[in-house]
Design a protein around this motif. Structure first.
Motif, PDB file in Angstrom:
ATOM      1  N   GLY A 153     -36.500 -25.967  -1.914  1.00  0.00           N
ATOM      2  CA  GLY A 153     -37.795 -25.399  -1.551  1.00  0.00           C
ATOM      3  C   GLY A 153     -38.846 -26.465  -1.751  1.00  0.00           C
ATOM      4  O   GLY A 153     -38.544 -27.559  -2.237  1.00  0.00           O
ATOM      5  N   THR A 211     -20.169 -29.754 -11.445  1.00  0.00           N
ATOM      6  CA  THR A 211     -18.959 -29.408 -12.191  1.00  0.00           C
ATOM      7  C   THR A 211     -18.548 -30.610 -13.029  1.00  0.00           C
ATOM      8  O   THR A 211     -18.809 -31.753 -12.664  1.00  0.00           O
ATOM      9  CB  THR A 211     -17.762 -29.052 -11.269  1.00  0.00           C
ATOM     10  OG1 THR A 211     -17.436 -30.196 -10.492  1.00  0.00           O
ATOM     11  CG2 THR A 211     -18.097 -27.899 -10.341  1.00  0.00           C
ATOM     12  N   THR A 263     -32.081 -26.508  -6.186  1.00  0.00           N
ATOM     13  CA  THR A 263     -31.024 -25.909  -6.995  1.00  0.00           C
ATOM     14  C   THR A 263     -29.772 -26.746  -6.768  1.00  0.00           C
ATOM     15  O   THR A 263     -29.391 -27.032  -5.640  1.00  0.00           O
ATOM     16  CB  THR A 263     -30.771 -24.440  -6.618  1.00  0.00           C
ATOM     17  OG1 THR A 263     -31.971 -23.709  -6.822  1.00  0.00           O
ATOM     18  CG2 THR A 263     -29.679 -23.830  -7.487  1.00  0.00           C
ATOM     19  N   MET A 288     -18.944 -25.172 -14.673  1.00  0.00           N
ATOM     20  CA  MET A 288     -19.860 -25.330 -13.552  1.00  0.00           C
ATOM     21  C   MET A 288     -21.241 -24.886 -13.992  1.00  0.00           C
ATOM     22  O   MET A 288     -21.398 -23.969 -14.803  1.00  0.00           O
ATOM     23  CB  MET A 288     -19.417 -24.483 -12.368  1.00  0.00           C
ATOM     24  CG  MET A 288     -20.359 -24.653 -11.169  1.00  0.00           C
ATOM     25  SD  MET A 288     -19.774 -23.822  -9.675  1.00  0.00           S
ATOM     26  CE  MET A 288     -19.405 -22.222 -10.311  1.00  0.00           C
ATOM     27  N   LEU A 289     -22.223 -25.594 -13.451  1.00  0.00           N
ATOM     28  CA  LEU A 289     -23.619 -25.320 -13.778  1.00  0.00           C
ATOM     29  C   LEU A 289     -24.396 -25.184 -12.475  1.00  0.00           C
ATOM     30  O   LEU A 289     -24.233 -25.999 -11.566  1.00  0.00           O
ATOM     31  CB  LEU A 289     -24.151 -26.520 -14.565  1.00  0.00           C
ATOM     32  CG  LEU A 289     -25.652 -26.605 -14.850  1.00  0.00           C
ATOM     33  CD1 LEU A 289     -26.059 -25.597 -15.901  1.00  0.00           C
ATOM     34  CD2 LEU A 289     -26.018 -28.020 -15.324  1.00  0.00           C
ATOM     35  N   LEU A 290     -25.209 -24.149 -12.384  1.00  0.00           N
ATOM     36  CA  LEU A 290     -26.235 -24.088 -11.333  1.00  0.00           C
ATOM     37  C   LEU A 290     -27.558 -24.331 -12.038  1.00  0.00           C
ATOM     38  O   LEU A 290     -27.871 -23.662 -13.026  1.00  0.00           O
ATOM     39  CB  LEU A 290     -26.259 -22.715 -10.654  1.00  0.00           C
ATOM     40  CG  LEU A 290     -25.107 -22.360  -9.718  1.00  0.00           C
ATOM     41  CD1 LEU A 290     -25.243 -20.910  -9.232  1.00  0.00           C
ATOM     42  CD2 LEU A 290     -25.039 -23.301  -8.520  1.00  0.00           C
ATOM     43  N   HIS A 294     -38.808 -27.008  -5.584  1.00  0.00           N
ATOM     44  CA  HIS A 294     -37.593 -26.987  -6.415  1.00  0.00           C
ATOM     45  C   HIS A 294     -36.364 -27.436  -5.634  1.00  0.00           C
ATOM     46  O   HIS A 294     -36.337 -27.395  -4.395  1.00  0.00           O
ATOM     47  CB  HIS A 294     -37.337 -25.580  -6.958  1.00  0.00           C
ATOM     48  CG  HIS A 294     -36.611 -24.701  -5.976  1.00  0.00           C
ATOM     49  ND1 HIS A 294     -37.229 -24.134  -4.887  1.00  0.00           N
ATOM     50  CD2 HIS A 294     -35.304 -24.342  -5.892  1.00  0.00           C
ATOM     51  CE1 HIS A 294     -36.344 -23.446  -4.181  1.00  0.00           C
ATOM     52  NE2 HIS A 294     -35.175 -23.553  -4.758  1.00  0.00           N
ATOM     53  N   LYS A 318     -31.756 -24.909 -11.456  1.00  0.00           N
ATOM     54  CA  LYS A 318     -32.935 -24.914 -10.588  1.00  0.00           C
ATOM     55  C   LYS A 318     -33.985 -25.783 -11.266  1.00  0.00           C
ATOM     56  O   LYS A 318     -34.473 -25.453 -12.347  1.00  0.00           O
ATOM     57  CB  LYS A 318     -33.445 -23.489 -10.418  1.00  0.00           C
ATOM     58  CG  LYS A 318     -34.406 -23.310  -9.249  1.00  0.00           C
ATOM     59  CD  LYS A 318     -35.006 -21.905  -9.245  1.00  0.00           C
ATOM     60  CE  LYS A 318     -34.013 -20.859  -8.783  1.00  0.00           C
ATOM     61  NZ  LYS A 318     -34.549 -19.483  -8.939  1.00  0.00           N
ATOM     62  N   ARG A 367     -22.268 -36.912  -8.448  1.00  0.00           N
ATOM     63  CA  ARG A 367     -21.472 -36.209  -7.428  1.00  0.00           C
ATOM     64  C   ARG A 367     -21.681 -34.695  -7.459  1.00  0.00           C
ATOM     65  O   ARG A 367     -20.724 -33.911  -7.446  1.00  0.00           O
ATOM     66  CB  ARG A 367     -19.988 -36.535  -7.590  1.00  0.00           C
ATOM     67  CG  ARG A 367     -19.745 -37.990  -7.233  1.00  0.00           C
ATOM     68  CD  ARG A 367     -18.357 -38.423  -7.599  1.00  0.00           C
ATOM     69  NE  ARG A 367     -18.350 -39.862  -7.826  1.00  0.00           N
ATOM     70  CZ  ARG A 367     -17.295 -40.631  -7.739  1.00  0.00           C
ATOM     71  NH1 ARG A 367     -16.129 -40.108  -7.434  1.00  0.00           N
ATOM     72  NH2 ARG A 367     -17.364 -41.915  -7.960  1.00  0.00           N
ATOM     73  N   ILE A 413     -31.218 -21.944 -15.438  1.00  0.00           N
ATOM     74  CA  ILE A 413     -29.835 -22.397 -15.268  1.00  0.00           C
ATOM     75  C   ILE A 413     -28.877 -21.219 -15.390  1.00  0.00           C
ATOM     76  O   ILE A 413     -29.185 -20.203 -16.027  1.00  0.00           O
ATOM     77  CB  ILE A 413     -29.406 -23.508 -16.274  1.00  0.00           C
ATOM     78  CG1 ILE A 413     -29.225 -22.952 -17.693  1.00  0.00           C
ATOM     79  CG2 ILE A 413     -30.356 -24.677 -16.287  1.00  0.00           C
ATOM     80  CD1 ILE A 413     -28.581 -23.960 -18.648  1.00  0.00           C
ATOM     81  N   VAL A 420     -27.749 -27.177  -3.456  1.00  0.00           N
ATOM     82  CA  VAL A 420     -27.318 -25.966  -2.750  1.00  0.00           C
ATOM     83  C   VAL A 420     -28.492 -25.102  -2.301  1.00  0.00           C
ATOM     84  O   VAL A 420     -28.323 -24.146  -1.554  1.00  0.00           O
ATOM     85  CB  VAL A 420     -26.326 -25.124  -3.595  1.00  0.00           C
ATOM     86  CG1 VAL A 420     -25.000 -25.858  -3.739  1.00  0.00           C
ATOM     87  CG2 VAL A 420     -26.888 -24.756  -4.954  1.00  0.00           C
ATOM     88  N   ASP A 421     -29.696 -25.418  -2.758  1.00  0.00           N
ATOM     89  CA  ASP A 421     -30.891 -24.710  -2.274  1.00  0.00           C
ATOM     90  C   ASP A 421     -32.081 -25.649  -2.464  1.00  0.00           C
ATOM     91  O   ASP A 421     -32.114 -26.430  -3.411  1.00  0.00           O
ATOM     92  CB  ASP A 421     -31.116 -23.410  -3.062  1.00  0.00           C
ATOM     93  CG  ASP A 421     -32.235 -22.551  -2.489  1.00  0.00           C
ATOM     94  OD1 ASP A 421     -32.316 -22.429  -1.247  1.00  0.00           O
ATOM     95  OD2 ASP A 421     -33.038 -21.996  -3.277  1.00  0.00           O
ATOM     96  N   LYS A 446     -23.956 -31.252  -5.874  1.00  0.00           N
ATOM     97  CA  LYS A 446     -24.393 -30.806  -4.551  1.00  0.00           C
ATOM     98  C   LYS A 446     -25.736 -30.100  -4.698  1.00  0.00           C
ATOM     99  O   LYS A 446     -25.888 -29.259  -5.584  1.00  0.00           O
ATOM    100  CB  LYS A 446     -23.411 -29.779  -3.981  1.00  0.00           C
ATOM    101  CG  LYS A 446     -22.070 -30.324  -3.591  1.00  0.00           C
ATOM    102  CD  LYS A 446     -21.190 -29.174  -3.084  1.00  0.00           C
ATOM    103  CE  LYS A 446     -19.728 -29.570  -3.099  1.00  0.00           C
ATOM    104  NZ  LYS A 446     -18.820 -28.411  -3.049  1.00  0.00           N
ATOM    105  N   GLU A 454     -25.669 -27.774  -7.877  1.00  0.00           N
ATOM    106  CA  GLU A 454     -24.374 -27.331  -8.415  1.00  0.00           C
ATOM    107  C   GLU A 454     -23.662 -28.538  -9.020  1.00  0.00           C
ATOM    108  O   GLU A 454     -23.509 -29.553  -8.353  1.00  0.00           O
ATOM    109  CB  GLU A 454     -23.549 -26.742  -7.263  1.00  0.00           C
ATOM    110  CG  GLU A 454     -22.122 -26.377  -7.616  1.00  0.00           C
ATOM    111  CD  GLU A 454     -21.258 -26.196  -6.357  1.00  0.00           C
ATOM    112  OE1 GLU A 454     -21.672 -25.506  -5.409  1.00  0.00           O
ATOM    113  OE2 GLU A 454     -20.167 -26.795  -6.336  1.00  0.00           O
TER     114      GLU A 454
END
Lengths: 160, 160
Positions: B117, B126, B122, B87-89, B120, B91, B110, B147, B114-115, B112, B124
């Motif tokens: 602004g 997988t 952010t 999994m990678l987050l 930016h 920004k 596919r 990241i 997840v944040d 998501k 998610e």
């Protein structure tokens, strides 16, 4: 005691992980989960770890971490609005009379079924610790064959 | 040299991670990524690690791992049909003229968001390593701010 999440930017070199995890165990701190992987700069890795313990000792550990030559930065997510995520792969027994119910749970939790056999499903879930534990509890009665869990990673939210 | 993925079931105790990662670094093996978290039995943790290096030395390391008192089981995913996920987050800078394109990429992969602004997103993601690297390469030109990556976890497929 509450859980604490630290993120360390470190040199991507042999021995760094061992020394850092040794700092925690040397003080009797158990690391509940830990992820380490490359960042956008291949020479730098990010270690995200979850631990629990006395605040004062954790502060001492942070000071020692900051002194290590291969540690570039220590980020403490305490009181910092952040996004926390972990991933779970779960192989659950799927007998005929439970298959529909398992897929309903998969649907409600927005998970993905990633492998299927006559007697099992393997499901991928992402979310915060609460969500991961909730689905684990729901699937436990069906019979959990095996799980693999990443542990938590984190990124700070940006003040909008 | 190809990448090797090992999974270790170990006692969930302070010092175990440090000793195991020390075994690798002592032989000059860099650990590319590593995840450790609890299994369905809270007394047992699963360490999944990705490394690269000489096969013969890796075999020696596996023998040494098997001798450690806190190591319950060593699983080598070589030649074993398995599911790999990380999994990678991420920004990513999202200037007005790139926002639609970033969300198209999120949709195709596919992922998501997840944040969000004014400057930016952010995201998610997988997938296996290939997918994670593909989206990183696509988003790089927009400007990656930060990241966090879990590293790979694995579960064997069941022969149907």
């Amino acid at each position: 005691m509450e859980k604490r999440i630290l993120s360390l930017l470190v040199d991507n070199k042999p021995g760094v992980l061992s020394r850092i995890s040794g700092l925690f165990s040397g003080r009797g701190f158990n690391i509940e989960s830990l992820c380490v992987a490359e960042t956008k700069n291949p020479g730098v890795s990010r270690i995200t770890l979850v631990t629990e313990g006395d605040d004062m000792i954790l502060e001492q550990i942070q000071k020692q971490l900051n002194k290590l030559i291969n540690v570039i930065k220590v980020i403490d997510y305490k009181d910092k609005p952040s996004i926390y995520r972990e991933m779970l792969l779960i192989k659950v027994t799927a007998k005929p009379n439970f298959r529909a119910e398992i897929l309903r749970i998969v649907d409600i939790f927005r998970c993905k079924a990633v492998d299927v056999g006559p007697e099992h499903y393997t499901i991928e879930v992402t979310g915060d610790e609460g969500k991961i534990n909730a689905i684990l509890n729901l699937l436990r009665p069906m019979g959990i064959k095996e799980i693999a869990r990443t542990g938590t990673i984190a990124l700070a939210r940006e003040s909008a």
